[in-house]
Design a protein around this motif. Sequence first.
Motif, PDB file in Angstrom:
ATOM      1  N   ASP A  57       0.834  -1.205   0.000  1.00 51.61           N
ATOM      2  CA  ASP A  57       0.000   0.000   0.000  1.00 51.61           C
ATOM      3  C   ASP A  57       0.868   1.255   0.000  1.00 51.61           C
ATOM      4  OD1 ASP A  57      -2.281  -1.516  -0.010  1.00 51.61           O
ATOM      5  OD2 ASP A  57      -2.677  -1.295   2.144  1.00 51.61           O
ATOM      6  N   GLU A  58       1.936   1.241   0.791  1.00 53.19           N
ATOM      7  CA  GLU A  58       2.853   2.381   0.822  1.00 53.19           C
ATOM      8  C   GLU A  58       3.537   2.561  -0.542  1.00 53.19           C
ATOM      9  OE1 GLU A  58       4.763   5.690   1.946  1.00 53.19           O
ATOM     10  OE2 GLU A  58       3.202   4.653   3.090  1.00 53.19           O
ATOM     11  N   TYR A  59       3.919   1.453  -1.161  1.00 51.51           N
ATOM     12  CA  TYR A  59       4.539   1.502  -2.489  1.00 51.51           C
ATOM     13  C   TYR A  59       3.572   2.122  -3.497  1.00 51.51           C
ATOM     14  CZ  TYR A  59       6.239  -0.195  -6.984  1.00 51.51           C
ATOM     15  OH  TYR A  59       6.645  -0.276  -8.285  1.00 51.51           O
ATOM     16  N   MET A  60       2.307   1.703  -3.449  1.00 55.56           N
ATOM     17  CA  MET A  60       1.323   2.243  -4.392  1.00 55.56           C
ATOM     18  C   MET A  60       1.081   3.731  -4.148  1.00 55.56           C
ATOM     19  SD  MET A  60       0.622  -0.026  -6.552  1.00 55.56           S
ATOM     20  CE  MET A  60      -0.753   0.760  -7.364  1.00 55.56           C
ATOM     21  N   ARG A  61       1.040   4.140  -2.875  1.00 51.84           N
ATOM     22  CA  ARG A  61       0.886   5.570  -2.580  1.00 51.84           C
ATOM     23  C   ARG A  61       2.060   6.361  -3.138  1.00 51.84           C
ATOM     24  NH1 ARG A  61      -1.486   3.843   2.120  1.00 51.84           N
ATOM     25  NH2 ARG A  61       0.470   3.716   3.260  1.00 51.84           N
ATOM     26  N   GLU A  62       3.274   5.853  -2.949  1.00 50.02           N
ATOM     27  CA  GLU A  62       4.461   6.537  -3.449  1.00 50.02           C
ATOM     28  C   GLU A  62       4.478   6.552  -4.973  1.00 50.02           C
ATOM     29  OE1 GLU A  62       7.785   8.772  -3.485  1.00 50.02           O
ATOM     30  OE2 GLU A  62       6.500   8.311  -1.767  1.00 50.02           O
ATOM     31  N   LEU A  63       4.055   5.453  -5.604  1.00 48.27           N
ATOM     32  CA  LEU A  63       3.981   5.386  -7.053  1.00 48.27           C
ATOM     33  C   LEU A  63       2.981   6.410  -7.587  1.00 48.27           C
ATOM     34  CD1 LEU A  63       5.207   3.664  -9.332  1.00 48.27           C
ATOM     35  CD2 LEU A  63       3.183   2.225  -9.176  1.00 48.27           C
ATOM     36  N   ARG A  64       1.829   6.517  -6.925  1.00 44.13           N
ATOM     37  CA  ARG A  64       0.811   7.486  -7.335  1.00 44.13           C
ATOM     38  C   ARG A  64       1.336   8.914  -7.162  1.00 44.13           C
ATOM     39  NH1 ARG A  64      -3.145   6.055  -4.008  1.00 44.13           N
ATOM     40  NH2 ARG A  64      -3.475   4.181  -5.208  1.00 44.13           N
ATOM     41  N   ARG A  65       2.061   9.168  -6.050  1.00 38.58           N
ATOM     42  CA  ARG A  65       2.619  10.487  -5.814  1.00 38.58           C
ATOM     43  C   ARG A  65       3.661  10.818  -6.881  1.00 38.58           C
ATOM     44  NH1 ARG A  65       6.566  13.138  -4.815  1.00 38.58           N
ATOM     45  NH2 ARG A  65       7.958  11.386  -4.554  1.00 38.58           N
ATOM     46  N   ALA A  66       4.508   9.836  -7.222  1.00 43.38           N
ATOM     47  CA  ALA A  66       5.534  10.057  -8.245  1.00 43.38           C
ATOM     48  C   ALA A  66       4.889  10.327  -9.607  1.00 43.38           C
ATOM     49  CB  ALA A  66       6.463   8.849  -8.324  1.00 43.38           C
ATOM     50  N   LYS A  67       3.817   9.606  -9.916  1.00 42.40           N
ATOM     51  CA  LYS A  67       3.124   9.824 -11.190  1.00 42.40           C
ATOM     52  C   LYS A  67       2.523  11.228 -11.228  1.00 42.40           C
ATOM     53  CE  LYS A  67      -0.783   8.296 -13.889  1.00 42.40           C
ATOM     54  NZ  LYS A  67      -2.134   7.855 -13.700  1.00 42.40           N
ATOM     55  N   ASP A  68       1.895  11.628 -10.123  1.00 41.25           N
ATOM     56  CA  ASP A  68       1.326  12.977 -10.061  1.00 41.25           C
ATOM     57  C   ASP A  68       2.418  14.035 -10.200  1.00 41.25           C
ATOM     58  OD1 ASP A  68      -1.148  11.850  -9.721  1.00 41.25           O
ATOM     59  OD2 ASP A  68      -1.271  12.256  -7.566  1.00 41.25           O
ATOM     60  N   GLN A  69       3.567  13.808  -9.553  1.00 38.33           N
ATOM     61  CA  GLN A  69       4.674  14.761  -9.643  1.00 38.33           C
ATOM     62  C   GLN A  69       5.195  14.831 -11.074  1.00 38.33           C
ATOM     63  OE1 GLN A  69       5.869  16.738  -7.057  1.00 38.33           O
ATOM     64  NE2 GLN A  69       6.942  17.759  -8.719  1.00 38.33           N
ATOM     65  N   ASP A  70       5.297  13.692 -11.747  1.00 38.30           N
ATOM     66  CA  ASP A  70       5.759  13.647 -13.128  1.00 38.30           C
ATOM     67  C   ASP A  70       4.808  14.413 -14.040  1.00 38.30           C
ATOM     68  OD1 ASP A  70       7.467  12.743 -15.270  1.00 38.30           O
ATOM     69  OD2 ASP A  70       5.836  11.365 -15.806  1.00 38.30           O
ATOM     70  N   GLU A  71       3.507  14.198 -13.851  1.00 39.44           N
ATOM     71  CA  GLU A  71       2.518  14.914 -14.666  1.00 39.44           C
ATOM     72  C   GLU A  71       2.593  16.416 -14.421  1.00 39.44           C
ATOM     73  OE1 GLU A  71      -1.165  13.093 -13.643  1.00 39.44           O
ATOM     74  OE2 GLU A  71      -0.830  11.356 -14.928  1.00 39.44           O
ATOM     75  N   PHE A  72       2.769  16.804 -13.158  1.00 36.59           N
ATOM     76  CA  PHE A  72       2.869  18.226 -12.833  1.00 36.59           C
ATOM     77  C   PHE A  72       4.131  18.827 -13.450  1.00 36.59           C
ATOM     78  CE2 PHE A  72       4.520  21.568 -10.036  1.00 36.59           C
ATOM     79  CZ  PHE A  72       3.514  22.496 -10.180  1.00 36.59           C
ATOM     80  N   ASP A  73       5.263  18.122 -13.344  1.00 41.47           N
ATOM     81  CA  ASP A  73       6.515  18.622 -13.928  1.00 41.47           C
ATOM     82  C   ASP A  73       6.396  18.764 -15.441  1.00 41.47           C
ATOM     83  OD1 ASP A  73       7.629  18.680 -11.415  1.00 41.47           O
ATOM     84  OD2 ASP A  73       8.716  16.777 -11.643  1.00 41.47           O
ATOM     85  N   ARG A  74       5.753  17.794 -16.096  1.00 39.70           N
ATOM     86  CA  ARG A  74       5.556  17.860 -17.539  1.00 39.70           C
ATOM     87  C   ARG A  74       4.700  19.081 -17.894  1.00 39.70           C
ATOM     88  NH1 ARG A  74       2.332  13.354 -19.359  1.00 39.70           N
ATOM     89  NH2 ARG A  74       3.624  12.307 -17.832  1.00 39.70           N
ATOM     90  N   PHE A  75       3.642  19.306 -17.128  1.00 42.03           N
ATOM     91  CA  PHE A  75       2.779  20.467 -17.360  1.00 42.03           C
ATOM     92  C   PHE A  75       3.576  21.764 -17.225  1.00 42.03           C
ATOM     93  CE2 PHE A  75       0.447  23.854 -15.176  1.00 42.03           C
ATOM     94  CZ  PHE A  75      -0.410  24.232 -16.179  1.00 42.03           C
ATOM     95  N   MET A  76       4.365  21.857 -16.156  1.00 44.31           N
ATOM     96  CA  MET A  76       5.129  23.087 -15.930  1.00 44.31           C
ATOM     97  C   MET A  76       6.159  23.305 -17.036  1.00 44.31           C
ATOM     98  SD  MET A  76       3.808  24.622 -13.420  1.00 44.31           S
ATOM     99  CE  MET A  76       5.002  25.867 -12.981  1.00 44.31           C
ATOM    100  N   ASN A  77       6.806  22.227 -17.487  1.00 44.77           N
ATOM    101  CA  ASN A  77       7.784  22.360 -18.578  1.00 44.77           C
ATOM    102  C   ASN A  77       7.113  22.840 -19.851  1.00 44.77           C
ATOM    103  OD1 ASN A  77       9.944  21.590 -17.010  1.00 44.77           O
ATOM    104  ND2 ASN A  77       9.785  19.425 -17.563  1.00 44.77           N
ATOM    105  N   GLU A  78       5.966  22.252 -20.198  1.00 43.86           N
ATOM    106  CA  GLU A  78       5.247  22.681 -21.401  1.00 43.86           C
ATOM    107  C   GLU A  78       4.769  24.124 -21.267  1.00 43.86           C
ATOM    108  OE1 GLU A  78       2.153  19.878 -22.156  1.00 43.86           O
ATOM    109  OE2 GLU A  78       3.561  18.227 -22.484  1.00 43.86           O
ATOM    110  N   ARG A  79       4.330  24.475 -20.093  1.00 40.01           N
ATOM    111  CA  ARG A  79       3.847  25.833 -19.847  1.00 40.01           C
ATOM    112  C   ARG A  79       4.993  26.835 -19.981  1.00 40.01           C
ATOM    113  NH1 ARG A  79       2.779  28.375 -14.410  1.00 40.01           N
ATOM    114  NH2 ARG A  79       1.461  30.152 -14.864  1.00 40.01           N
ATOM    115  N   ASN A  80       6.145  26.493 -19.404  1.00 39.10           N
ATOM    116  CA  ASN A  80       7.301  27.394 -19.483  1.00 39.10           C
ATOM    117  C   ASN A  80       7.837  27.483 -20.904  1.00 39.10           C
ATOM    118  OD1 ASN A  80       7.149  27.977 -16.778  1.00 39.10           O
ATOM    119  ND2 ASN A  80       8.610  26.392 -16.185  1.00 39.10           N
ATOM    120  N   LYS A  81       7.820  26.394 -21.659  1.00 40.94           N
ATOM    121  CA  LYS A  81       8.255  26.433 -23.061  1.00 40.94           C
ATOM    122  C   LYS A  81       7.345  27.336 -23.871  1.00 40.94           C
ATOM    123  CE  LYS A  81      10.297  21.848 -23.268  1.00 40.94           C
ATOM    124  NZ  LYS A  81      10.156  20.484 -23.803  1.00 40.94           N
ATOM    125  N   GLY A  82       6.040  27.263 -23.598  1.00 41.59           N
ATOM    126  CA  GLY A  82       5.078  28.100 -24.318  1.00 41.59           C
ATOM    127  C   GLY A  82       5.291  29.569 -24.043  1.00 41.59           C
TER     128      GLY A  82
END
Length: 143
Positions: A102-127
Amino acid sequence: MTNSALIRPAWTPATIALMVVGFMVFWPLGLAMLAYILWGDRLGEFKKDVNRKTDEVFAGCRRASRSQSFTGNVAFDDWRNKELDRLAEERRKLDEARDEFDEYMRELRRAKDQDEFDRFMNERNKGRKSGRGKSVPDVTDED
């Protein structure tokens, strides 16, 4: 079905829709959904605490029942008690493995959310750097 279900304690479109429908149908349902969204991630810890306390309460009952001889055969009762202890240890190991997963899945979900947020910020900054970003029109009145 995995733990990454559509309805999880987060502000997702599904949970918001359920909360709104809950308030429209019967306001305590909407309030319960709001509480789940805000504090639902703590339910796992609450459940573990309740299970641990319940196990402690009933552990005394189990020990008392083990000390009594049900069959009158001491050898069988000794074997039975050893098997029950072994099964309790296996149960403890399974519970630990489930908690680790359960802890692994929570951390995996957090990492996925962080990755999506970082991708959004990179695309936003490039724009913004290339001048293609959405700009807010100036709405000052010069009459």
